[in-house]
Design a protein around this motif. Structure first.
Motif, PDB file in Angstrom:
ATOM      1  N   HIS A 163       0.845  -1.209   0.000  1.00 22.46           N
ATOM      2  CA  HIS A 163       0.000   0.000   0.000  1.00 22.46           C
ATOM      3  C   HIS A 163       0.874   1.250   0.000  1.00 22.46           C
ATOM      4  CE1 HIS A 163      -3.405  -2.596   0.279  1.00 22.46           C
ATOM      5  NE2 HIS A 163      -2.773  -3.251   1.243  1.00 22.46           N
ATOM      6  N   SER A 164       1.945   1.181  -0.755  1.00 20.01           N
ATOM      7  CA  SER A 164       2.952   2.236  -0.845  1.00 20.01           C
ATOM      8  C   SER A 164       2.334   3.608  -1.147  1.00 20.01           C
ATOM      9  CB  SER A 164       3.929   1.853  -1.969  1.00 20.01           C
ATOM     10  OG  SER A 164       4.700   2.957  -2.374  1.00 20.01           O
ATOM     11  N   THR A 165       2.574   4.542  -0.258  1.00 17.96           N
ATOM     12  CA  THR A 165       2.104   5.905  -0.539  1.00 17.96           C
ATOM     13  C   THR A 165       3.052   6.582  -1.535  1.00 17.96           C
ATOM     14  OG1 THR A 165       3.241   6.619   1.471  1.00 17.96           O
ATOM     15  CG2 THR A 165       0.867   6.282   1.631  1.00 17.96           C
ATOM     16  N   THR A 166       4.305   6.079  -1.595  1.00 23.45           N
ATOM     17  CA  THR A 166       5.236   6.622  -2.595  1.00 23.45           C
ATOM     18  C   THR A 166       4.717   6.309  -4.001  1.00 23.45           C
ATOM     19  OG1 THR A 166       6.994   6.030  -1.060  1.00 23.45           O
ATOM     20  CG2 THR A 166       7.654   6.701  -3.267  1.00 23.45           C
ATOM     21  N   ARG A 167       4.243   5.072  -4.181  1.00 24.59           N
ATOM     22  CA  ARG A 167       3.706   4.692  -5.501  1.00 24.59           C
ATOM     23  C   ARG A 167       2.533   5.598  -5.863  1.00 24.59           C
ATOM     24  NH1 ARG A 167       1.971  -0.319  -4.414  1.00 24.59           N
ATOM     25  NH2 ARG A 167      -0.164   0.352  -4.123  1.00 24.59           N
ATOM     26  N   ALA A 168       1.638   5.798  -4.901  1.00 19.38           N
ATOM     27  CA  ALA A 168       0.460   6.627  -5.176  1.00 19.38           C
ATOM     28  C   ALA A 168       0.882   8.047  -5.567  1.00 19.38           C
ATOM     29  CB  ALA A 168      -0.439   6.650  -3.943  1.00 19.38           C
ATOM     30  N   ARG A 169       1.954   8.537  -4.942  1.00 19.31           N
ATOM     31  CA  ARG A 169       2.379   9.923  -5.165  1.00 19.31           C
ATOM     32  C   ARG A 169       3.174  10.054  -6.465  1.00 19.31           C
ATOM     33  NH1 ARG A 169       6.840  12.162  -2.832  1.00 19.31           N
ATOM     34  NH2 ARG A 169       7.097  10.325  -1.535  1.00 19.31           N
ATOM     35  N   LEU A 170       4.111   9.120  -6.701  1.00 17.25           N
ATOM     36  CA  LEU A 170       5.052   9.302  -7.821  1.00 17.25           C
ATOM     37  C   LEU A 170       4.640   8.586  -9.103  1.00 17.25           C
ATOM     38  CD1 LEU A 170       8.538   9.055  -6.098  1.00 17.25           C
ATOM     39  CD2 LEU A 170       7.216  11.080  -6.685  1.00 17.25           C
ATOM     40  N   LEU A 171       3.838   7.532  -8.978  1.00 17.13           N
ATOM     41  CA  LEU A 171       3.414   6.795 -10.178  1.00 17.13           C
ATOM     42  C   LEU A 171       1.886   6.807 -10.229  1.00 17.13           C
ATOM     43  CD1 LEU A 171       5.775   3.650  -9.828  1.00 17.13           C
ATOM     44  CD2 LEU A 171       6.217   5.747 -11.132  1.00 17.13           C
ATOM     45  N   PRO A 172       1.301   7.967 -10.513  1.00 19.51           N
ATOM     46  CA  PRO A 172      -0.164   8.081 -10.384  1.00 19.51           C
ATOM     47  C   PRO A 172      -0.929   7.162 -11.341  1.00 19.51           C
ATOM     48  CG  PRO A 172       0.805  10.085 -11.349  1.00 19.51           C
ATOM     49  CD  PRO A 172       1.940   9.231 -10.901  1.00 19.51           C
ATOM     50  N   ALA A 174      -0.145   4.047 -11.901  1.00 16.11           N
ATOM     51  CA  ALA A 174       0.057   2.640 -11.515  1.00 16.11           C
ATOM     52  C   ALA A 174      -1.246   2.045 -11.000  1.00 16.11           C
ATOM     53  CB  ALA A 174       1.138   2.545 -10.432  1.00 16.11           C
ATOM     54  N   PRO A 175      -1.445   0.736 -11.248  1.00 15.54           N
ATOM     55  CA  PRO A 175      -2.663   0.102 -10.712  1.00 15.54           C
ATOM     56  C   PRO A 175      -2.616   0.026  -9.191  1.00 15.54           C
ATOM     57  CG  PRO A 175      -1.198  -1.537 -11.699  1.00 15.54           C
ATOM     58  CD  PRO A 175      -0.586  -0.191 -11.975  1.00 15.54           C
ATOM     59  N   ASP A 176      -3.784  -0.201  -8.582  1.00 15.07           N
ATOM     60  CA  ASP A 176      -3.862  -0.438  -7.143  1.00 15.07           C
ATOM     61  C   ASP A 176      -3.887  -1.946  -6.892  1.00 15.07           C
ATOM     62  OD1 ASP A 176      -3.996   2.228  -6.346  1.00 15.07           O
ATOM     63  OD2 ASP A 176      -6.143   2.311  -6.849  1.00 15.07           O
ATOM     64  N   PRO A 177      -3.515  -2.385  -5.691  1.00 14.08           N
ATOM     65  CA  PRO A 177      -3.629  -3.811  -5.355  1.00 14.08           C
ATOM     66  C   PRO A 177      -5.077  -4.271  -5.507  1.00 14.08           C
ATOM     67  CG  PRO A 177      -2.416  -2.619  -3.662  1.00 14.08           C
ATOM     68  CD  PRO A 177      -2.964  -1.587  -4.579  1.00 14.08           C
ATOM     69  N   GLN A 178      -5.242  -5.530  -5.928  1.00 12.70           N
ATOM     70  CA  GLN A 178      -6.597  -6.064  -6.106  1.00 12.70           C
ATOM     71  C   GLN A 178      -6.781  -7.319  -5.272  1.00 12.70           C
ATOM     72  OE1 GLN A 178      -8.216  -6.381 -10.071  1.00 12.70           O
ATOM     73  NE2 GLN A 178      -6.589  -5.028 -10.836  1.00 12.70           N
ATOM     74  N   TYR A 179      -7.995  -7.500  -4.811  1.00 13.81           N
ATOM     75  CA  TYR A 179      -8.341  -8.689  -4.021  1.00 13.81           C
ATOM     76  C   TYR A 179      -8.327  -9.921  -4.918  1.00 13.81           C
ATOM     77  CZ  TYR A 179     -11.298 -11.785  -1.166  1.00 13.81           C
ATOM     78  OH  TYR A 179     -11.800 -12.835  -0.446  1.00 13.81           O
ATOM     79  N   GLN A 271      -4.133  -9.919  -1.631  1.00 10.55           N
ATOM     80  CA  GLN A 271      -4.165  -8.989  -2.752  1.00 10.55           C
ATOM     81  C   GLN A 271      -2.965  -9.222  -3.666  1.00 10.55           C
ATOM     82  OE1 GLN A 271      -4.415  -5.372  -0.272  1.00 10.55           O
ATOM     83  NE2 GLN A 271      -6.341  -5.014  -1.324  1.00 10.55           N
ATOM     84  N   TRP A 272      -3.076  -8.712  -4.861  1.00 12.26           N
ATOM     85  CA  TRP A 272      -1.955  -8.832  -5.791  1.00 12.26           C
ATOM     86  C   TRP A 272      -1.790  -7.522  -6.556  1.00 12.26           C
ATOM     87  CZ3 TRP A 272      -2.620  -8.306 -11.114  1.00 12.26           C
ATOM     88  CH2 TRP A 272      -3.955  -8.290 -11.544  1.00 12.26           C
ATOM     89  N   LEU A 273      -0.606  -7.360  -7.126  1.00 15.03           N
ATOM     90  CA  LEU A 273      -0.279  -6.107  -7.821  1.00 15.03           C
ATOM     91  C   LEU A 273       0.895  -6.352  -8.766  1.00 15.03           C
ATOM     92  CD1 LEU A 273      -0.367  -2.857  -7.871  1.00 15.03           C
ATOM     93  CD2 LEU A 273       1.510  -2.997  -6.240  1.00 15.03           C
ATOM     94  N   VAL A 274       0.768  -5.889  -9.983  1.00 14.84           N
ATOM     95  CA  VAL A 274       1.937  -5.834 -10.873  1.00 14.84           C
ATOM     96  C   VAL A 274       1.976  -4.441 -11.482  1.00 14.84           C
ATOM     97  CG1 VAL A 274       3.122  -6.784 -12.881  1.00 14.84           C
ATOM     98  CG2 VAL A 274       1.658  -8.262 -11.539  1.00 14.84           C
ATOM     99  N   VAL A 275       3.021  -3.689 -11.188  1.00 12.61           N
ATOM    100  CA  VAL A 275       3.164  -2.340 -11.747  1.00 12.61           C
ATOM    101  C   VAL A 275       4.107  -2.423 -12.946  1.00 12.61           C
ATOM    102  CG1 VAL A 275       3.965   0.009 -11.306  1.00 12.61           C
ATOM    103  CG2 VAL A 275       2.802  -1.275  -9.494  1.00 12.61           C
ATOM    104  N   PRO A 276       3.611  -2.073 -14.145  1.00 12.38           N
ATOM    105  CA  PRO A 276       4.522  -2.062 -15.300  1.00 12.38           C
ATOM    106  C   PRO A 276       5.557  -0.940 -15.134  1.00 12.38           C
ATOM    107  CG  PRO A 276       2.208  -1.814 -15.984  1.00 12.38           C
ATOM    108  CD  PRO A 276       2.251  -1.642 -14.495  1.00 12.38           C
TER     109      PRO A 276
END
Ligand SMILES: Cc1cc2nc3c(=O)[nH]c(=O)nc-3n(C[C@H](O)[C@H](O)[C@H](O)COP(=O)(O)OP(=O)(O)OC[C@H]3O[C@@H](n4cnc5c(N)ncnc54)[C@H](O)[C@@H]3O)c2cc1C
Length: 376
Positions: A163-172, A174-179, A271-276
């Protein structure tokens, strides 16, 4: 300034952040960790480190210490819900014949071992602290920390988890984690004396994992495709957990008898997440769960984090400029991380299908784990 004079601020003191500190220190860079939690205790109960991640711990200088405190395993016993054995599955070993294919240990033990090494290497760790503001320039980044201090670092590694807040801030974008559709119950217990092997029991929409740890302890996990993602109310947690355990025979009733307090039970939606790529912006790059979060079906999430750190240390040691280092890191890591996350998710989805276990699951697991032998 040469790259080895670089100084690095690491955000997050989990497996990725501590491994990055170790790898970068070994490459000659000076680092510092800021960790949001005031006490930096790991969440969860036990952890398995697979063979290729164990190889990564060799590069981090941690392997012998891990073997000294972990419990080595060579096989997984597959067992029906009633306790009837189905198969003994050998596990992939990418190291030497004497090395174990995987090692189980308490999360706390891995955390302490890595924290000791971070300390030994002289890396400062500021607990209860994070970045309040950062201003990147051409060859450095100015940072204001939440403890009121300011500093200048060459670049930042964000290892602040799923739940990286850095990702949310710097890579707007990017997908969010999914259930994933499954949740997991976890607990530590006394290990029955006759339970020696990692044992996986299949009970339709429930799967029970029994992982013997050192010191007569046991890490128990229970995958649940029925309960949904919401944490059950506290007054019902223990009862719901025991109801589910009651679906299993074999060693399960003996283990279940040791639970009488809800504080013994941990619950989490998977949850899972893959950020390209890109995995960087400004002078900050991201590693670990912040860019690839996997369900635990291949027990490889922390393994990916350790591997990220090893590659990061290797690239930093080559004296690359930040932009190139960050781009090459994501290029080296993305396909491998995606393969693990996607295979784990597929296994999760098959487990959620009604009926007997999907016959393709064994082949997918074997092929994906065999592929981890490739160099990182
Ligand atoms: C049920 C389950 C079982 C698992 N089993 C295994 C297994 O057997 N083997 C395996 O290899 N992997 C396993 N994993 C995966 C593994 O736990 C993760 O992949 C691993 O912890 C990721 O490490 P990380 O450092 O990237 O993130 P985290 O472990 O999430 O660490 C992130 C750290 O950053 C800190 N932080 C967060 N935000 C900030 C901020 N803004 N500033 C500063 N600090 C911050 C957090 O407090 C935390 O300490 C499992 C995961 C789950 C959910």
């Amino acid at each position: 300034m040469t790259e080895n004079d670089d100084t690095v601020l690491i955000v997050g003191g989990g497996p990725a952040g501590m491994a990055a500190a170790i790898a970068l220190s070994r490459a000659g860079l000076r680092c510092e960790i800021v960790e949001l939690a005031p006490d930096a205790r790991p969440g969860g109960v036990g952890i398995a480190l697979q063979s290729a991640p164990l190889r990564a711990t060799m590069a981090l200088g941690l392997y012998d210490r891990i073997l000294a405190v972990g419990r080595p395993h060579r096989t997984i016993d597959m067992v029906r819900a009633d306790g009837t054995p189905v198969a003994e599955l050998p596990q992939v070993n990418v190291n030497g014949p004497e090395d174990p294919p995987f090692v189980g240990m308490a999360r706390e033990t891995l955390h302490e071992l890595m924290a000791d090494e971070v300390h030994r290497l002289g890396v400062p760790v500021r607990l209860g602290t994070t970045i309040a503001a950062s201003t990147p320039a051409d060859d450095h980044v100015d940072v204001e920390l939440t403890d009121g201090t300011r500093g200048r670092w060459s670049w930042i590694v964000a290892a602040d988890g799923l739940h990286s807040t850095t990702r949310a801030r710097l890579l707007p974008g990017a997908p969010d984690p999914q259930y994933s559709g499954q949740s997991i119950w976890r607990a530590e217990a006394a290990c029955p004396e006759r339970l020696e092997h990692y044992t996986m029991m299949i009970g339709g929409p429930l799967r029970l994992g029994l992982v013997p740890l050192p010191g007569g302890r046991l890490y128990l996990w229970l995958l649940d495709a029925l309960v949904g993602p919401e944490r059950p109310p506290r007054d019902r947690m223990l009862g719901m957990f025991l109801e589910r355990l009651a679906a299993f025979g074999g060693f399960a009733p003996e283990i279940a008898a040791g639970f009488d307090d809800v504080a013994q039970v941990d619950f989490r939606a998977l949850q899972w997440l893959v950020v390209p790529p890109p995995w960087h912006a400004g002078r900050t790059l991201l590693i670990g769960d912040a860019v690839h979060g996997t369900t635990p079906h291949l027990a490889y999430g922390a393994g990916l984090a350790l591997e990220d750190a090893v590659v990061l240390g290797e690239l930093a040691g080559q004296g690359l400029a930040f932009e190139e280092l960050a781009a090459r890191l994501a290029e080296r890591r993305f396909a491998r991380a995606r393969r693990i996350v996607e295979a784990s998710l597929q296994l999760s989805r098959w487990e959620q299908e009604p009926g007997p276990p999907n016959p393709e699951a064994g082949a997918l697991t074997a092929a994906t784990m065999a592929s981890t032998a490739e160099p990182i």
